[in-house]
Design a protein around this motif. Structure first.
Motif, PDB file in Angstrom:
ATOM      1  N   THR A  42       0.851  -1.187   0.000  1.00 51.69           N
ATOM      2  CA  THR A  42       0.000   0.000   0.000  1.00 51.69           C
ATOM      3  C   THR A  42       0.889   1.241   0.000  1.00 51.69           C
ATOM      4  O   THR A  42       2.065   1.196   0.361  1.00 51.69           O
ATOM      5  CB  THR A  42      -0.926   0.051   1.229  1.00 51.69           C
ATOM      6  N   GLY A  43       0.306   2.352  -0.400  1.00 48.60           N
ATOM      7  CA  GLY A  43       1.010   3.629  -0.391  1.00 48.60           C
ATOM      8  C   GLY A  43       0.007   4.753  -0.245  1.00 48.60           C
ATOM      9  O   GLY A  43      -1.209   4.523  -0.166  1.00 48.60           O
ATOM     10  N   GLY A  44       0.497   5.967  -0.222  1.00 47.28           N
ATOM     11  CA  GLY A  44      -0.382   7.125  -0.076  1.00 47.28           C
ATOM     12  C   GLY A  44      -0.988   7.560  -1.401  1.00 47.28           C
ATOM     13  O   GLY A  44      -0.896   6.861  -2.412  1.00 47.28           O
ATOM     14  N   ILE A  45      -1.616   8.709  -1.384  1.00 43.66           N
ATOM     15  CA  ILE A  45      -2.199   9.278  -2.593  1.00 43.66           C
ATOM     16  C   ILE A  45      -1.087   9.477  -3.624  1.00 43.66           C
ATOM     17  O   ILE A  45      -0.008   9.954  -3.291  1.00 43.66           O
ATOM     18  CB  ILE A  45      -2.868  10.636  -2.280  1.00 43.66           C
ATOM     19  N   PRO A  46      -1.319   9.118  -4.890  1.00 42.85           N
ATOM     20  CA  PRO A  46      -0.246   9.274  -5.888  1.00 42.85           C
ATOM     21  C   PRO A  46       0.133  10.735  -6.066  1.00 42.85           C
ATOM     22  O   PRO A  46      -0.717  11.626  -6.033  1.00 42.85           O
ATOM     23  CB  PRO A  46      -0.865   8.696  -7.166  1.00 42.85           C
ATOM     24  N   LYS A  47       1.420  10.954  -6.276  1.00 43.36           N
ATOM     25  CA  LYS A  47       1.908  12.305  -6.562  1.00 43.36           C
ATOM     26  C   LYS A  47       2.001  12.514  -8.066  1.00 43.36           C
ATOM     27  O   LYS A  47       1.772  13.618  -8.557  1.00 43.36           O
ATOM     28  CB  LYS A  47       3.269  12.518  -5.914  1.00 43.36           C
ATOM     29  N   ASN A  48       2.336  11.444  -8.790  1.00 41.14           N
ATOM     30  CA  ASN A  48       2.455  11.518 -10.248  1.00 41.14           C
ATOM     31  C   ASN A  48       1.795  10.308 -10.889  1.00 41.14           C
ATOM     32  O   ASN A  48       1.931   9.173 -10.406  1.00 41.14           O
ATOM     33  CB  ASN A  48       3.920  11.571 -10.674  1.00 41.14           C
ATOM     34  N   ILE A  49       1.070  10.561 -11.977  1.00 42.36           N
ATOM     35  CA  ILE A  49       0.421   9.508 -12.750  1.00 42.36           C
ATOM     36  C   ILE A  49       0.918   9.618 -14.186  1.00 42.36           C
ATOM     37  O   ILE A  49       0.907  10.701 -14.776  1.00 42.36           O
ATOM     38  CB  ILE A  49      -1.114   9.653 -12.711  1.00 42.36           C
ATOM     39  N   PHE A  50       1.343   8.483 -14.746  1.00 45.88           N
ATOM     40  CA  PHE A  50       1.868   8.465 -16.106  1.00 45.88           C
ATOM     41  C   PHE A  50       0.982   7.602 -17.001  1.00 45.88           C
ATOM     42  O   PHE A  50       0.745   6.425 -16.693  1.00 45.88           O
ATOM     43  CB  PHE A  50       3.301   7.914 -16.118  1.00 45.88           C
ATOM     44  N   PHE A  51       0.480   8.208 -18.071  1.00 47.95           N
ATOM     45  CA  PHE A  51      -0.216   7.458 -19.122  1.00 47.95           C
ATOM     46  C   PHE A  51       0.803   7.210 -20.232  1.00 47.95           C
ATOM     47  O   PHE A  51       1.255   8.149 -20.893  1.00 47.95           O
ATOM     48  CB  PHE A  51      -1.396   8.264 -19.678  1.00 47.95           C
TER      49      PHE A  51
END
Length: 530
Positions: free
Chosen positions: A332-341
């Motif tokens: 598990t981890g926290g809210i994403p900081k970066n999302i890559f498409f």
């Protein structure tokens, strides 16, 4: 305990093996002549006729629970409760005199969203796959285990299409009311994995406001989470495998109110052309008791020839996530900081990296674009667009816009999250003319985004797609950031860009009536001139 695990069957198999450990399952497979060990100790098996999923033979029971919720059509094919019940009765009779391996496991590393899954297989190696891919309860958790969903996988059972209402002899049927998945006629283990993924894609959004995602996830030393979406060939595995970041998971995740969590307890990696120098983590993970499917061997040896596609190009390796050295212990981890498409644009149009607004993120999430190139499949002579909504259309029971809207809500609630479109395909021209974007530069751009080096950059909107192109990026020549500048013939680029934009618009047409005006406004513009 065995009686509880078998409570939904109307019959008792001749022999039931419950929660066998991995070593025992490997031994039982070898004793039955169903596999062999390779030189690293991995168990090698063949799945028979089916070496991949069969999407046209995946059905969902249409009843009061699913009637007005499931997005019915070519992806979600309806079947009646009567057909399901009849097949279940037949399968119960079929396994009456057989050995069955039962595993109590679960999906969802976040306890609040855990889904208990009891799997019943007729081969020990299929149960080994479930041991690796699903999450494994502790001994104390097994003592209080409460059964929820059941998978009954019987590859030896063949349906009669004329009587049983199937398309052919193999089938996967999901029944949301009875919380059961029936799999017959196919030994391909991925049907079980993706069956539960489809269940979670149905349950999590409208019951828990959790966004299910077909993506990989990793975490930096500061706890910053990055998500990587991408269809086959876009570089998802390569770019998300980072020795300096902990792996949360490689394929299926949920985004809840304050966490991202892995659905699975292992990895199911493609291993065609696998090499230690290209993907060292996966290569090293294929050791005892990993499971290798449909691979070939070098002559007169037990050493795997990963370049051998004689059985299938979809050769696979299944192993527990702790076979990856830098895997996070609790997935598990926290809210994403970066999302890559990620997209492999063989048209040579999209920039190597671009920042997306929330509306653009929703639009490109719905699009799920990449491209195939000449030589990858028979009959393809020029770049061919491929779209898969939410980067996993075939696993979505709900209408794709439901997931896009939920993504938009998550981004609105967390404006600090950055979404990037990364093109790992061509620049300077389309496939056959231009060149593949350097992996070295792609890594540098992803790293710059993760480290925040692009935050204060100036951005220029793309003339057709409107995505925001950074003017500079550390470690990357500025002239390659705007793909149009890399083409010698700018008119040829504009023509190609209009073709690709039109393909996006055509693909989006079926979603337009259910998509918000915000998403519609993020569509490429054909009328704008450079």
């Amino acid at each position: 305990m065995i009686l509880m695990a078998m409570e939904r069957l109307a019959t008792r198999p001749a022999q039931v093996y419950l929660n066998q450990d991995a070593n025992t399952l490997v031994r039982q497979t070898l004793e039955r002549g169903q596999g062999k060990l390779n030189d690293t100790g991995a168990l090698c098996i063949q799945t028979g006729k089916f070496t991949g999923r069969s999407p046209k033979d995946r059905f969902i029971v249409r009843d009061e629970m699913s009637e007005n919720t499931v997005d019915w059509g070519e992806v979600n094919i309806p079947v009646s409760s009567e057909i399901f019940d009849n097949l279940l009765r037949k399968m119960n009779v079929f396994i009456q005199d057989r050995e069955v391996w039962v595993r109590q496991c679960y999906a969802g590393a976040d306890f609040d969203y855990r889904l208990n899954v009891t799997v019943m297989n007729t081969t020990p190696w299929a149960n080994l796959f479930c041991h690796h891919l699903f999450l494994r309860p502790s001994t104390s958790e097994l003592e209080t285990y409460q059964q929820e969903w059941v998978i009954l996988q019987v590859p030896e059972f063949l349906a009669d299409p004329a009587i049983d209402g199937t398309r052919q002899e193999n089938f996967t049927m999901i029944n949301f009311s009875k919380k059961m998945i029936l799999i017959g006629g196919s030994a391909y283990t991925g049907e079980m994995k993706k069956g539960i993924f489809s269940v979670l894609n149905f349950l999590l959004p409208h019951q828990h406001n959790v966004l299910p995602m077909h993506c990989s996830a990793n975490e930096g030393i500061q706890g910053d989470v990055a998500l990587f979406f991408g269809l086959s060939g876009t570089g998802k595995t390569t770019l998300s495998a980072d020795v300096n970041r902990k792996l949360i998971g490689d394929d299926e995740h949920g985004w809840a109110a304050d966490t991202v969590f892995n659905f699975e307890g292992g990895c199911y990696a493609k291993c065609i052309d696998l090499r230690a120098d290209k993907e060292p983590q996966i290569y090293a993970a294929i050791k005892h008791p990993a499971l290798l499917e449909n691979v070939g061997f070098f002559s007169d040896t037990n050493r795997v020839d990963y370049g051998d596609a004689g059985i299938t190009e979809n050769t696979r390796a299944a192993y527990p996530i702790d076979h990856i050295k830098n895997a996070k212990k609790h997935s598990t981890g926290g809210i994403p900081k970066n999302i890559f498409f990620l997209t492999c644009d063989a048209f040579g149009v999209l920039p190597p990296i671009a920042k997306l607004t929330t509306a653009q993120a929703m639009y490109h999430f719905l699009s799920g674009y990449t491209a195939k190139v000449a030589g990858t499949e028979v009959g393809i002579r020029e770049p061919q667009s491929t779209f898969s909504a939410c980067f996993g259309r075939v696993f979505l029971p709900l209408h794709p816009t439901a997931y896009a809207e939920l993504l938009g809500k998550k981004l609105d609630a967390h404006p600090e999250v950055n979404v990037w479109l990364v093109n790992t395909g061509w620049t300077g021209g389309a496939y056959g003319v231009g060149n593949r974007i350097s992996l070295h530069y792609t890594r540098a751009m992803v790293q710059a985004a993760i480290q925040g080096d692009l935050t204060n950059q100036m951005f220029t909107p793309h003339p057709y797609f409107g995505v925001l192109i950074p003017e500079t990026c550390p470690g990357v020549p500025a002239e390659i950031l705007d793909t149009r500048n890399t083409w010698k013939n700018k008119d040829a680029y504009d023509k190609q860009a209009k073709i690709l934009a039109d393909l996006f618009i055509q693909n989006f047409a079926p979603y337009r009536t259910k998509a918000s005006q915000e998403i519609q406004n993020a569509s490429p513009q054909l009328v704008q001139e450079v």
